[in-house]
Design an enzyme around this catalytic site. Structure first.
Site, PDB file in Angstrom:
ATOM      1  N   SER A  42       0.755  -0.782  -0.002  1.00  0.00           N
ATOM      2  CA  SER A  42      -0.165   0.099   0.136  1.00  0.00           C
ATOM      3  C   SER A  42       0.903   1.446  -0.424  1.00  0.00           C
ATOM      4  CB  SER A  42      -1.512   0.245   1.352  1.00  0.00           C
ATOM      5  OG  SER A  42       0.176   0.748   2.096  1.00  0.00           O
ATOM      6  N   ASP A  43       0.095   2.351  -0.553  1.00  0.00           N
ATOM      7  CA  ASP A  43       0.997   3.641  -0.380  1.00  0.00           C
ATOM      8  C   ASP A  43       0.880   4.013   1.390  1.00  0.00           C
ATOM      9  OD1 ASP A  43       2.444   5.998  -0.501  1.00  0.00           O
ATOM     10  OD2 ASP A  43       1.182   6.996  -1.909  1.00  0.00           O
ATOM     11  N   TRP A  44       1.952   4.919   1.951  1.00  0.00           N
ATOM     12  CA  TRP A  44       1.824   4.643   3.308  1.00  0.00           C
ATOM     13  C   TRP A  44       0.719   5.173   4.253  1.00  0.00           C
ATOM     14  CZ3 TRP A  44       5.206   2.699   1.405  1.00  0.00           C
ATOM     15  CH2 TRP A  44       6.316   2.032   1.920  1.00  0.00           C
TER      16      TRP A  44
END
Ligand code: BGC
Length: 760
Positions: free
Chosen positions: A231-233
């Protein structure tokens, strides 16, 4: 590590342990398990340098990271159109990661530049998916050749920063396929990134992190991706749904919260344990790929890499304008360097890609041995308003010199991750400075530092413009060498510079209304739009000048009639007709000459950068396959070529097509027909089989030819045959009932006709 071994390891884990592998151990590490000899490995930002943070982790580039080498950002890299160069840079980054123990560098970022205003455009490559995908592919190949992973990002349709964590990109299927997915597709299928990072936003209402259609159906099943998706952060919304959709690793750590939810879901039967096992296996597969291929001898040689950063920068600076061959300047001439960016260049963007550069070379520093350079600050980078005194000093310096170079562009506060620009202008004080200098000095050149297009109200008043983009820590030396002819510029624009913001196709729908961003321009992004609308642009896609000149000749196709399953070989000769060595970027566009589908005028389908000595000729060859001629057909959910003539064009830019040759491409795919009583006669008649049936019916019935024609004198004819035909074209089949009169067919017969038509 072998699949069986991985499975064996996973078999020894408790459910809790497996769940813990589905998110990071901390901000930058995957989970480790010493009892089974599984290390926690590090991932780090980049990708135009290494942003390795040891402490005070953050994803916005606020806190420090180790000193590293800042290469040109994506905007500039793409302008090089040089796959080899980017691959070499990738190798260096891979080497740096090996030396620093980083398993995956978080990039490349390939999102399409839909609007000039996107705050992260500087990290992205292009408005064209082929350029984005090829540049990303080259970087991936380079990094991964050193046994370090990449994470192509941000998947998918993440083209703005405004509300990036909540907005939904509403994109139609064809635009997704032809533009937004296509930017990832080639890089994923051909270069096999170890990981993919999903974006924050939603796509047609569904969060990227829980979008099974794209994470699993397209990415894995269609494209064969076999790494892990992270996932993106902070992009995880519903951990269990995300896992089921195909999101393997949540980053950063969820502090155990989501691990609990995963365990609970397995225990209460809402999540299959195999789904967890599968995610862990995918993650560990990459962890061990890195661990088992560590290069213990790798060193991070910052000085050496700085030299490479300079070489790369030389190929990323675009010569946009060079009236009267003002450039290159002679070092014997007195030249005024004006603008704070001459002293402190803006060479990278803000946010998670921000590199702690170990050295920065400004143009002024690069000019230190040239005693003919004088300097005036002219403006303050972070200020909009003119500083009267600085302006006066700059005007004075320009008056005293033989020429002036104004270093201008966008300050940090204008352009960054996390927010979008609201306009396309440069700071007022810089525009004014350029105007005032041009009043007193005829030989003005502007060097621009920006990650995305700007309006240039002063363009007609200056003789030269160099687009330096955000050229990395060595940008000053590269710019200096181009200004003074030690290096011949060879970059071209990977995006259109519109005259004004309002011309951009996304203008009415950027950044959307609240959380909805409708991509109403569809496939007409960048030059695909400006060309179709025949609009003037400031500088077209693919434009860039050189200090030498190139001629194109002998465009050849190895066939003028192919099937859509064949490959077409294209070649042409390129000659350097000037007296300097140089590099030319040859662009191959394809245009569907006649189409029932709405298509762009032409699309870039291949490109190559070729180096030529003065007088030298080289033959450049390309191979085009089905995709070069195809559009995405939403009826069959596949790429499709309509049989017909296509033009294959070679150009110096999208607006400078030099040679063109036609090829007839025959489709091998029949799109199934489905007629109803609502189908128009025109649509039916387009199908040869159906046409025969209808014509026969008309010939036999009173509705068409079977009806006895009445004698008419020419002046009583209300509609000519042509007019009749045009009107009939849009009549639905059921119209035969209404307009056919008594002698025409009845309802039953009409339905039989439709059934018959559907069998052709
Ligand atoms: C960015 C990513 C980046 C991540 C980690 C996010 O905010 O969108 O591109 O890799 O942070 O820093």
């Amino acid at each position: 590590m072998k699949k069986e071994k991985l499975k064996e390891l996973i078999g020894q884990m408790t459910l809790e342990e497996k769940a813990s592998f589905c998110s990071g151990e901390d901000f930058w590490h995957t989970q480790g398990l010493p009892r089974l000899g599984i290390p926690a490995v590090m991932v780090s930002d980049g990708p135009h340098g290494l942003r390795k943070q040891d402490e005070s982790a953050d994803h916005l580039g606020l806190n420090g990271s180790i000193p590293a080498v800042c290469f040109p950002a994506g905007c500039g890299l793409a302008a090089s159109f040089n796959r080899q160069l980017i691959q070499e840079m990738g190798k260096t980054l891979g080497q740096e990661c090996q030396a620093e123990g980083v398993s995956v560098i978080l990039g490349p970022a390939v999102n399409i530049k839909r609007s000039p205003l996107c705050g992260r455009n500087f990290e992205y490559y292009s408005e064209d998916p082929l350029v984005a995908s090829e540049m990303a592919g080259a970087l991936i190949e380079g990094v991964q050749s050193k046994n370090v992973g990449t994470s192509i990002k941000h998947f998918l349709a993440n083209n703005q920063e405004t509300r990036r964590m909540s907005c939904s990109s509403q994109v139609d299927e064809r635009a997704l396929r032809e533009i937004y997915l296509a930017a990832f597709e080639g890089a994923v299928t051909k270069k096999k990134p170890w990981t993919v990072m999903c974006s924050y936003n939603r796509i047609n209402g569904v969060y990227a992190a829980e979008n099974k259609k794209y994470l699993t159906d397209v990415l894995r099943r269609e494209w064969g991706f076999d790494g892990y998706v992270m996932s993106d952060w902070g992009a995880v919304n519903d951990r269990v749904a995300d896992l089921e959709a195909g999101l393997d690793l949540e980053m950063p750590s969820s502090m155990g919260l989501n691990d609990k939810l995963i365990v609970e879901a397995v225990r209460n039967g809402t999540l299959k344990e195999e789904t967890v096992d599968q995610a862990v296996e995918r993650i560990l597969n990459i962890v061990f790929r890195f661990e088992e291929n560590r290069d213990k001898n790798a060193v991070f040689d910052r000085d050496k890499d700085h030299e490479q950063a300079k070489q790369v920068a030389e190929e990323t600076i675009v010569l946009l304008k060079n009236e009267d061959n003002i450039l290159p300047f002679s070092e014997n001439k007195k030249i005024a360097f004006i603008g704070e960016f001459a002293e402190k260049p803006r060479y990278q963007g803000g946010g998670s890609s921000h590199i702690n550069s170990h050295r920065v070379v400004s143009a002024l520093k690069a000019a230190r041995d040239n005693t003919n350079i004088i300097y005036a600050k002219g403006y303050l980078a972070e200020q909009e308003e003119t500083d009267g005194q600085l302006l006066m000093q700059a005007v004075q310096a320009a008056k005293e010199a033989d020429g002036a170079v104004i270093f201008a562009g966008l300050p940090d506060s204008f352009e960054s991750e996390g927010f979008d620009r609201t306009h396309m202008s440069m700071p007022e004080c810089q525009n004014k400075l350029i105007e005032e200098i041009a009043r007193v000095q005829p030989n003005v050149v502007v060097v621009l530092h920006n990650g995305s297009p700007v309006e240039m109200p002063w363009i007609s008043r200056v003789k030269g413009v160099l687009e330096a983009y955000l050229g990395g820590q060595a940008v000053g030396s590269a710019a200096y060498d181009i200004l003074f002819g030690k290096v011949n510029p060879s970059a071209k624009l990977p995006e259109t510079f519109p005259v004004k913001l309002e011309d951009n196709p996304s203008y009415l729908n950027f950044p959307g209304e609240k959380d909805i961003v409708a991509y109403k321009e569809g496939i007409f992004v960048g030059y695909r739009y400006y060309d179709k609308k025949k609009m003037d642009v400031l500088f077209p896609f693919g434009h860039g000048l050189s200090y030498t000149a190139f001629e194109y000749s002998h465009l050849k196709l190895d066939s003028h009639r192919i099937k859509d399953t064949d490959k077409l070989k294209v070649s042409l000769d390129v000659t350097n007709t000037g007296n300097r060595a140089g590099k030319e970027i040859v662009q191959i566009y394809v245009s569907d000459k006649e189409s029932t589908v709405i298509r762009p005028v032409k699309e870039l389908r291949e490109f190559a950068k070729v180096e030529l000595q003065p007088g030298e000729t080289k033959t450049v060859s390309f191979t085009l396959d089905k995709r070069a001629f195809a559009y995405y057909n939403t009826q069959i959910h596949d790429w499709h070529v309509e049989s017909g003539d296509f033009a294959v064009m070679a150009g110096r830019s999208s607006r400078d097509i030099v040679l063109s040759e036609d090829v007839y491409v025959e489709s091998t795919v029949t799109i199934p027909v489905h007629f109803t009583t609502d189908s128009t006669l025109g649509d039916v008649m387009e199908n040869p089989g159906a046409r025969q049936i209808v014509e026969k019916l008309f010939a036999e019935s009173a509705f068409g030819g079977g009806q006895k024609e009445e004698e008419t004198s020419p002046d009583t004819v209300a509609a000519s045959d042509g007019m009749m035909e045009a009107m009939m074209r849009y009549m639905p089949l059921r119209g035969i009932l209404s307009f056919g009169g008594e002698a025409a067919i009845g309802i039953d017969q009409l339905q039989k006709l439709v059934d018959k038509l559907n069998q052709v």
